[in-house]
Design an enzyme around this catalytic site. Sequence first.
Site, PDB file in Angstrom:
ATOM      1  N   SER A 135       0.853  -1.197   0.000  1.00  0.00           N
ATOM      2  CA  SER A 135       0.000   0.000   0.000  1.00  0.00           C
ATOM      3  C   SER A 135       0.883   1.239   0.000  1.00  0.00           C
ATOM      4  O   SER A 135       2.050   1.185   0.414  1.00  0.00           O
ATOM      5  CB  SER A 135      -0.867   0.007   1.261  1.00  0.00           C
ATOM      6  N   TYR A 148      -1.778  -0.993  10.543  1.00  0.00           N
ATOM      7  CA  TYR A 148      -1.899  -1.370   9.126  1.00  0.00           C
ATOM      8  C   TYR A 148      -0.655  -0.930   8.356  1.00  0.00           C
ATOM      9  O   TYR A 148      -0.068  -1.711   7.598  1.00  0.00           O
ATOM     10  CB  TYR A 148      -3.160  -0.731   8.545  1.00  0.00           C
ATOM     11  N   LYS A 152       2.388  -3.086   6.312  1.00  0.00           N
ATOM     12  CA  LYS A 152       2.714  -2.891   4.893  1.00  0.00           C
ATOM     13  C   LYS A 152       4.173  -2.464   4.708  1.00  0.00           C
ATOM     14  O   LYS A 152       4.815  -2.819   3.726  1.00  0.00           O
ATOM     15  CB  LYS A 152       1.756  -1.868   4.268  1.00  0.00           C
TER      16      LYS A 152
HETATM   17  P1  NDP Z   1     -11.274  -6.381   0.706  1.00  0.00           P
HETATM   18  O1  NDP Z   1     -11.493  -6.261   2.165  1.00  0.00           O
HETATM   19  O2  NDP Z   1     -12.281  -5.851  -0.245  1.00  0.00           O
HETATM   20  O3  NDP Z   1     -10.990  -7.923   0.319  1.00  0.00           O
HETATM   21  C1  NDP Z   1     -10.032  -8.642   1.045  1.00  0.00           C
HETATM   22  C2  NDP Z   1     -10.170 -10.109   0.740  1.00  0.00           C
HETATM   23  O4  NDP Z   1      -9.177 -10.811   1.546  1.00  0.00           O
HETATM   24  C3  NDP Z   1     -11.517 -10.674   1.153  1.00  0.00           C
HETATM   25  O5  NDP Z   1     -11.936 -11.657   0.251  1.00  0.00           O
HETATM   26  C4  NDP Z   1     -11.226 -11.283   2.526  1.00  0.00           C
HETATM   27  O6  NDP Z   1     -12.105 -12.327   2.900  1.00  0.00           O
HETATM   28  C5  NDP Z   1      -9.825 -11.826   2.304  1.00  0.00           C
HETATM   29  N1  NDP Z   1      -9.169 -12.061   3.588  1.00  0.00           N
HETATM   30  C6  NDP Z   1      -9.001 -11.179   4.601  1.00  0.00           C
HETATM   31  N2  NDP Z   1      -8.463 -11.794   5.674  1.00  0.00           N
HETATM   32  C7  NDP Z   1      -8.291 -13.090   5.315  1.00  0.00           C
HETATM   33  C8  NDP Z   1      -7.793 -14.222   5.993  1.00  0.00           C
HETATM   34  N3  NDP Z   1      -7.391 -14.164   7.265  1.00  0.00           N
HETATM   35  N4  NDP Z   1      -7.748 -15.408   5.345  1.00  0.00           N
HETATM   36  C9  NDP Z   1      -8.178 -15.500   4.066  1.00  0.00           C
HETATM   37  N5  NDP Z   1      -8.672 -14.460   3.364  1.00  0.00           N
HETATM   38  C10 NDP Z   1      -8.735 -13.269   3.995  1.00  0.00           C
HETATM   39  O7  NDP Z   1      -9.866  -5.692   0.456  1.00  0.00           O
HETATM   40  P2  NDP Z   1      -9.211  -5.045  -0.872  1.00  0.00           P
HETATM   41  O8  NDP Z   1      -9.544  -5.848  -2.051  1.00  0.00           O
HETATM   42  O9  NDP Z   1      -9.470  -3.605  -0.847  1.00  0.00           O
HETATM   43  O10 NDP Z   1      -7.656  -5.219  -0.497  1.00  0.00           O
HETATM   44  C11 NDP Z   1      -6.832  -6.179  -1.125  1.00  0.00           C
HETATM   45  C12 NDP Z   1      -5.392  -5.814  -0.840  1.00  0.00           C
HETATM   46  O11 NDP Z   1      -5.117  -4.504  -1.316  1.00  0.00           O
HETATM   47  C13 NDP Z   1      -5.030  -5.815   0.645  1.00  0.00           C
HETATM   48  O12 NDP Z   1      -3.718  -6.312   0.793  1.00  0.00           O
HETATM   49  C14 NDP Z   1      -5.058  -4.333   1.001  1.00  0.00           C
HETATM   50  O13 NDP Z   1      -4.258  -4.050   2.120  1.00  0.00           O
HETATM   51  C15 NDP Z   1      -4.520  -3.734  -0.276  1.00  0.00           C
HETATM   52  N6  NDP Z   1      -4.836  -2.331  -0.485  1.00  0.00           N
HETATM   53  C16 NDP Z   1      -6.142  -1.912  -0.545  1.00  0.00           C
HETATM   54  C17 NDP Z   1      -6.430  -0.574  -0.753  1.00  0.00           C
HETATM   55  C18 NDP Z   1      -7.836  -0.056  -0.803  1.00  0.00           C
HETATM   56  O14 NDP Z   1      -8.025   1.166  -0.718  1.00  0.00           O
HETATM   57  N7  NDP Z   1      -8.837  -0.897  -0.972  1.00  0.00           N
HETATM   58  C19 NDP Z   1      -5.354   0.418  -0.922  1.00  0.00           C
HETATM   59  C20 NDP Z   1      -4.013  -0.142  -0.864  1.00  0.00           C
HETATM   60  C21 NDP Z   1      -3.789  -1.460  -0.655  1.00  0.00           C
HETATM   61  P3  NDP Z   1     -13.273 -12.036   4.006  1.00  0.00           P
HETATM   62  O15 NDP Z   1     -14.012 -10.840   3.514  1.00  0.00           O
HETATM   63  O16 NDP Z   1     -14.038 -13.300   3.962  1.00  0.00           O
HETATM   64  O17 NDP Z   1     -12.557 -11.784   5.300  1.00  0.00           O
END
Ligand code: NDP
Length: 243
Positions: A135, A148, A152
């Site tokens: 991030s 967080y 990262k």
């Molecule tokens: P979301 O919360 O929309 O999706 C995250 C996904 O990861 C979900 O399917 C969730 O499943 C899964 N997940 C979370 N914890 C676990 C776990 N313990 N085991 C298995 N699966 C898990 O997040 P984003 O798509 O927005 O984020 C994706 C990546 O991008 C992350 O690394 C985030 O830090 C990074 N990011 C996001 C930004 C943003 O603004 N959105 C900006 C910069 C980086 P469930 O919902 O079932 O827990």
Amino acid sequence: MERFSGRRAVVTGAGKGIGRAVAVRLSQAGAQVVAVSRTQTDLESLQEECQGIQTLCVDLADWEATEAALSTVEDIDLLVNNAAVAVLQPFLQVTKEAFDRSFNVNLRAVLQVSQIFAQKLIARGAPGAIVNVSSQVSQRAMLNHTVYSATKSALDMLTKSMALELGPHKIRVNCVNPTVVMTNMGRLNWSDPQKSGPMLSRIPLGKFAELDDVVNGILFLLSDQSSMTTGATLPIDGGFLSS
Ligand code: NDP
């Protein structure tokens, strides 16, 4: 020929948001995809959306369950470590639970899944590519992002260490560092215009990233088009980190 034909890829956190979009695009580009996530119904709807995707339901914070689940997956060439949680708390109110869960999912699981993946690649003598989803907050302090952003920041350094030690085995390791994307995670933290307005004003391109912006960066780093790139942190941030 499709760009990822004949390649097998694991994408973590593929139930929603960025991970789901990566899994779909990789599958459309010819890869055989194993989608890993925590909520079974998300994985079922992904399989309906995109036939041919295999799924694994596991909580990546659980070391033993992750080892058992991932050890069943063979012949993987590409790995996207995308799953993460964003628990936002002011520094003075950070809890042990938030700290432990965040580091276990956002950092420890990346190390563990990558170890399993790399050991299998090395045993096969095959090249590979890993992309870690970091991030912009790995490199800038933001209010309430203490834990967080620490996960990262550590992930950026883990990426470089993995690149150093896995390079001789022809395994490249890079990360992408996106700005805000309006996924569930993005909406939860940035829907309030009082927060998003000041953030947008710090982004030279004046907008947040779209899902496709992030997916395109990840696919580039997985592909042979980036065959000389490893250990990199690629901003997908509209210029936020350079200003
Ligand atoms: P979301 O919360 O929309 O999706 C995250 C996904 O990861 C979900 O399917 C969730 O499943 C899964 N997940 C979370 N914890 C676990 C776990 N313990 N085991 C298995 N699966 C898990 O997040 P984003 O798509 O927005 O984020 C994706 C990546 O991008 C992350 O690394 C985030 O830090 C990074 N990011 C996001 C930004 C943003 O603004 N959105 C900006 C910069 C980086 P469930 O919902 O079932 O827990």
